[in-house]
Design an enzyme around this catalytic site. Structure first.
Site, mmCIF file in Angstrom:
data_model
loop_
_atom_site.group_PDB
_atom_site.id
_atom_site.type_symbol
_atom_site.label_atom_id
_atom_site.label_comp_id
_atom_site.label_asym_id
_atom_site.label_seq_id
_atom_site.Cartn_x
_atom_site.Cartn_y
_atom_site.Cartn_z
ATOM 1 N N HIS A 29 38.107 -0.515 6.320
ATOM 2 C CA HIS A 29 38.573 0.822 6.691
ATOM 3 C C HIS A 29 37.562 1.427 7.662
ATOM 4 O O HIS A 29 36.409 0.975 7.746
ATOM 5 C CB HIS A 29 38.695 1.700 5.451
ATOM 6 C CG HIS A 29 39.810 1.303 4.536
ATOM 7 N ND1 HIS A 29 40.336 2.159 3.596
ATOM 8 C CD2 HIS A 29 40.495 0.140 4.407
ATOM 9 C CE1 HIS A 29 41.298 1.553 2.934
ATOM 10 N NE2 HIS A 29 41.414 0.319 3.401
ATOM 11 N N GLU A 40 35.844 4.209 7.656
ATOM 12 C CA GLU A 40 34.627 4.752 7.049
ATOM 13 C C GLU A 40 33.682 3.640 6.601
ATOM 14 O O GLU A 40 32.481 3.692 6.865
ATOM 15 C CB GLU A 40 34.978 5.639 5.837
ATOM 16 C CG GLU A 40 35.807 6.858 6.177
ATOM 17 C CD GLU A 40 37.307 6.643 6.076
ATOM 18 O OE1 GLU A 40 38.029 7.620 5.852
ATOM 19 O OE2 GLU A 40 37.777 5.482 6.232
ATOM 20 N N CYS A 56 40.022 7.486 1.400
ATOM 21 C CA CYS A 56 40.706 6.878 0.263
ATOM 22 C C CYS A 56 39.688 6.668 -0.859
ATOM 23 O O CYS A 56 38.491 6.862 -0.661
ATOM 24 C CB CYS A 56 41.327 5.547 0.689
ATOM 25 S SG CYS A 56 40.120 4.213 0.894
ATOM 26 N N CYS A 79 36.802 4.284 0.204
ATOM 27 C CA CYS A 79 35.907 4.874 1.203
ATOM 28 C C CYS A 79 35.074 5.998 0.600
ATOM 29 O O CYS A 79 33.877 6.115 0.891
ATOM 30 C CB CYS A 79 36.706 5.372 2.400
ATOM 31 S SG CYS A 79 37.436 4.010 3.351
#
Length: 159
Positions: free
Chosen positions: A56, A58, A86, A89
């Site tokens: 992801h 991040e 999320c 993250c």
């Protein structure tokens, strides 16, 4: 930091997410990590291009920042992300010890376009026996020996 700098960094995160969409680089997410008004790391979501479900924006930015700063502790840094993090993250942000999160889209906005993490939030609150993912414990005694070794080790680096 001035408001205009915060706006600049958030716009960068959004621009990274836009680049991802326009170039089919991954999901519509971007993130930038900043310390003392300087960009330390930036990344878009790389899940589909790296075939890594943990890539992801991040997490990818955290990995870059840690390598660049040669540390696993990003205290003193903040993260700007195009969407509310999320669960994975957010956990990574806590583990990396970032000071603050700035985000644009909400998790409800992400849910609206097909990125729904509510099932993870729901699952985490359940006892292991009630989760959809079957979990079974094995060899705890053997694993405990390694934990004792860690406790006694003079070589460990606490984090």
């Amino acid at each position: 930091m001035k408001r205009s700098e915060h706006e600049q960094f958030m716009r960068l995160a959004i621009k990274l997410s836009e680049k991802n969409v326009k170039n089919a680089l991954g999901g519509p997410f971007g993130a930038a990590i900043v310390r003392d008004g300087k960009i330390i790391a930036k990344s878009g979501n790389k899940v589909t291009t790296t075939l890594d479900p943990t890539a992801h924006a991040e997490v990818s930015a955290i990995r870059i920042a840690c390598k660049k700063l040669k540390t696993f502790d990003l205290s003193g840094c903040v993260i700007y992300t195009s969407c509310e993090p999320c669960p994975m993250c957010l956990s990574a942000i806590y583990w990396a010890r970032l000071d603050k999160v700035y985000f644009a889209n909400t998790k409800q906005d992400a849910q609206h376009i097909g990125f729904d993490d509510q099932f993870i939030y729901d699952e985490i609150s359940l006892p292991m026996s009630d989760r959809k993912l079957k979990i079974e414990q094995m060899f705890r005694d053997e694993a405990q020996a390694v934990f004792r070794l860690w406790e006694e080790s003079d070589l460990k680096i606490n984090y």
